[in-house]
Design a protein around this motif. Structure first.
Motif, PDB file in Angstrom:
ATOM      1  N   LYS A 173     -14.709 -12.453  22.504  1.00 46.65           N
ATOM      2  CA  LYS A 173     -15.921 -11.706  22.172  1.00 46.65           C
ATOM      3  C   LYS A 173     -15.689 -10.700  21.050  1.00 46.65           C
ATOM      4  CE  LYS A 173     -18.132 -13.714  25.554  1.00 46.65           C
ATOM      5  NZ  LYS A 173     -19.150 -14.761  25.251  1.00 46.65           N
ATOM      6  N   LYS A 174     -14.509 -10.060  21.031  1.00 46.18           N
ATOM      7  CA  LYS A 174     -14.241  -9.016  20.058  1.00 46.18           C
ATOM      8  C   LYS A 174     -13.121  -9.432  19.102  1.00 46.18           C
ATOM      9  CE  LYS A 174     -15.688  -5.213  23.065  1.00 46.18           C
ATOM     10  NZ  LYS A 174     -15.304  -3.927  23.686  1.00 46.18           N
ATOM     11  N   TYR A 175     -13.393  -9.285  17.809  1.00 49.28           N
ATOM     12  CA  TYR A 175     -12.447  -9.639  16.762  1.00 49.28           C
ATOM     13  C   TYR A 175     -12.113  -8.419  15.912  1.00 49.28           C
ATOM     14  CZ  TYR A 175     -13.280 -14.591  17.736  1.00 49.28           C
ATOM     15  OH  TYR A 175     -13.357 -15.816  18.344  1.00 49.28           O
ATOM     16  N   ILE A 176     -10.877  -8.350  15.456  1.00 47.70           N
ATOM     17  CA  ILE A 176     -10.481  -7.352  14.466  1.00 47.70           C
ATOM     18  C   ILE A 176     -11.128  -7.673  13.130  1.00 47.70           C
ATOM     19  CG2 ILE A 176      -8.529  -6.325  13.239  1.00 47.70           C
ATOM     20  CD1 ILE A 176      -6.765  -7.065  15.586  1.00 47.70           C
ATOM     21  N   TRP A 177     -11.163  -8.955  12.819  1.00 50.83           N
ATOM     22  CA  TRP A 177     -11.757  -9.440  11.563  1.00 50.83           C
ATOM     23  C   TRP A 177     -12.272 -10.843  11.795  1.00 50.83           C
ATOM     24  CZ3 TRP A 177     -10.168 -13.888   9.107  1.00 50.83           C
ATOM     25  CH2 TRP A 177     -10.743 -14.156   7.855  1.00 50.83           C
ATOM     26  N   LYS A 178     -13.369 -11.182  11.106  1.00 44.84           N
ATOM     27  CA  LYS A 178     -13.856 -12.551  11.127  1.00 44.84           C
ATOM     28  C   LYS A 178     -14.591 -12.866   9.836  1.00 44.84           C
ATOM     29  CE  LYS A 178     -17.893 -11.340  14.001  1.00 44.84           C
ATOM     30  NZ  LYS A 178     -18.598 -11.676  15.267  1.00 44.84           N
ATOM     31  N   ASN A 179     -14.533 -14.135   9.442  1.00 40.87           N
ATOM     32  CA  ASN A 179     -15.149 -14.619   8.212  1.00 40.87           C
ATOM     33  C   ASN A 179     -16.469 -15.285   8.563  1.00 40.87           C
ATOM     34  OD1 ASN A 179     -15.863 -15.836   5.824  1.00 40.87           O
ATOM     35  ND2 ASN A 179     -13.792 -16.565   5.356  1.00 40.87           N
ATOM     36  N   ASN A 180     -17.553 -14.713   8.095  1.00 43.08           N
ATOM     37  CA  ASN A 180     -18.876 -15.242   8.410  1.00 43.08           C
ATOM     38  C   ASN A 180     -19.444 -16.126   7.307  1.00 43.08           C
ATOM     39  OD1 ASN A 180     -19.207 -13.929  10.967  1.00 43.08           O
ATOM     40  ND2 ASN A 180     -19.533 -11.998   9.859  1.00 43.08           N
ATOM     41  N   SER A 181     -18.679 -16.319   6.229  1.00 46.42           N
ATOM     42  CA  SER A 181     -19.232 -17.054   5.087  1.00 46.42           C
ATOM     43  C   SER A 181     -18.632 -18.450   4.902  1.00 46.42           C
ATOM     44  CB  SER A 181     -19.020 -16.249   3.801  1.00 46.42           C
ATOM     45  OG  SER A 181     -17.639 -16.021   3.578  1.00 46.42           O
ATOM     46  N   SER A 182     -17.509 -18.739   5.515  1.00 42.46           N
ATOM     47  CA  SER A 182     -16.867 -20.042   5.326  1.00 42.46           C
ATOM     48  C   SER A 182     -17.499 -21.104   6.219  1.00 42.46           C
ATOM     49  CB  SER A 182     -15.367 -19.937   5.621  1.00 42.46           C
ATOM     50  OG  SER A 182     -15.163 -19.587   6.972  1.00 42.46           O
ATOM     51  N   ASP A 183     -17.235 -22.393   5.890  1.00 39.00           N
ATOM     52  CA  ASP A 183     -17.760 -23.498   6.699  1.00 39.00           C
ATOM     53  C   ASP A 183     -17.174 -23.474   8.107  1.00 39.00           C
ATOM     54  OD1 ASP A 183     -19.260 -24.359   4.576  1.00 39.00           O
ATOM     55  OD2 ASP A 183     -17.762 -25.806   3.872  1.00 39.00           O
TER      56      ASP A 183
END
Length: 371
Positions: A344-354
């Motif tokens: 549920k909780k991330y330090i970082w995540k990429n919301n733009s990649s496929d």
């Protein structure tokens, strides 16, 4: 005329026509010669006596035969020396030396030396040395020697019966008794390894503290079967094997979360043991550092890929059991359409990649049977 004068093969042919099978003006005595030129035995300046004559320089159109060589010998196919050879031997196919060699041998196919070799050997296929190879050996396929004092580099395998003081680097397989370091694409085999033993799959040794492979069968090392559990509710049974410091990890498992499809796990990686208590206190507390690649799959296109760094304090009890638990730093990637909700909780995540990509802190806990 200019082309004639600077073509060594034509010069050899003219000399042979003018002198028959011997050149008394070149030979120093019945057993030695400054220059030996020819086509193929016995068509040469030393004639039928070539096998009993030592030469300072030999040049043959096809192949040369001699008792010994003290300088350079060159031929388009083969140099055959019954006893020792010094200097350089250069052949399109093979250098065959019955005794020892103290120079450099270069051959398109193979260098075969009955005794030891003090210089380097370079061959398109293989170097085969009956004694110790004190210089570097480079072969397209295989290096074989009694022992080696320098690096051995081969496209397929390096094999020594005794010690290998230099690096053994092979595309597939290395073998020796006492070795400094081994690197192979598939497997390394030795008795005592002083440095790193790196293989794509398997290391085998009596003593090796720094083996790097998925499977390490070290006689005085450590092997264990572990059961682990992590933040995604995945249980894994793994085999850990290695030396006193480094070890490999290979495991399979199952995810116990209520997924639409059953998901199975596989993992592989490397670890290192760091003692936290002295042997005087039983050495029961240590830190296991692990780098692991972990995959969950439903075998129907769904994949959850996780790369983890684990910091696992471990406590031994009895002679065979160890419990460990600690935090992990994880990088995960999967197809966004799968929409896995393990974390549920991330330090970082990429919301733009496929593909979804994220970084999070998790945990790993387990117990293992050490043998």
């Amino acid at each position: 005329m200019k082309n004639l004068l600077f073509n060594p093969f034509r010069i050899c042919f003219i000399i042979l026509l003018m002198s028959g099978t011997s050149l008394p003006s070149i030979a120093q005595s019945d057993s030695s010669s400054r220059i030996h030129v020819g086509f193929i035995y016995p068509i040469s300046s030393n004639g039928k006596q070539a096998a009993s004559i030592t030469n300072r320089f030999s040049l043959h159109v096809i192949a040369g035969l001699s008792k010994a060589e003290t300088g350079a010998s060159i031929s388009s196919i083969a140099n055959i020396v019954k006893q020792d050879a010094a200097g350089a031997q250069i052949a399109g196919a093979a250098n065959v030396i019955g005794g020892s060699a103290s120079g450099t041998q270069m051959a398109g196919v193979a260098n075969v030396i009955g005794g030891g070799a003090k210089g380097a050997q370079l061959a398109g296929f293989g170097n085969i040395i009956g004694g110790e190879a004190q210089g570097a050996q480079i072969a397209g396929v295989i290096n074989l020697s009694e022992s080696s004092g320098a690096a051995q580099v081969a496209g397929f395998a390096n094999i020594t019966k005794k010690h290998a003081k230099g690096l053994q680097l092979a595309g597939f397989f290395n073998r020796g008794e006492e070795v400094n370091a081994q690197m192979a694409g598939f497997a390394n085999v030795a008795k005592k390894v002083k440095g790193i033993q790196l293989a794509g799959l398997i290391n085998i040794a009596d003593s090796s503290d720094y083996p790097i492979a998925i499977f390490n069968f070290i006689k005085n090392g450590e092997k264990s079967v572990a059961l682990t559990f992590d933040e995604t509710m995945t249980g894994v049974v793994s085999f850990r094997s290695g030396g006193h410091v480094l070890y490999g990890i290979a495991g399979i498992g199952y995810n116990f979360k209520d997924n639409a499809k059953a998901m199975y796990a596989a993992e592989g990686g490397l670890g290192a043991h760091i003692p936290l208590s002295s042997k005087a206190l039983g050495g029961r507390l240590r830190l296991n550092l692990e780098a692991v690649s972990h995959t969950l799959t439903d075998f129907d296109g769904g994949h959850y890929n996780k790369n983890s760094l684990r910091v696992l304090p471990a406590l031994k009890w009895g002679n065979h059991f160890e419990a460990f638990a600690g935090p992990t730093l994880n990088y995960v990637s999967y197809d966004r359409e799968d929409n896995y909700d393990f974390i549920k909780k991330y330090i970082w995540k990429n919301n733009s990649s496929d593909d979804f990509q994220g970084l999070f802190v998790g945990f790993n806990v387990g117990v293992q049977y050490v043998f």
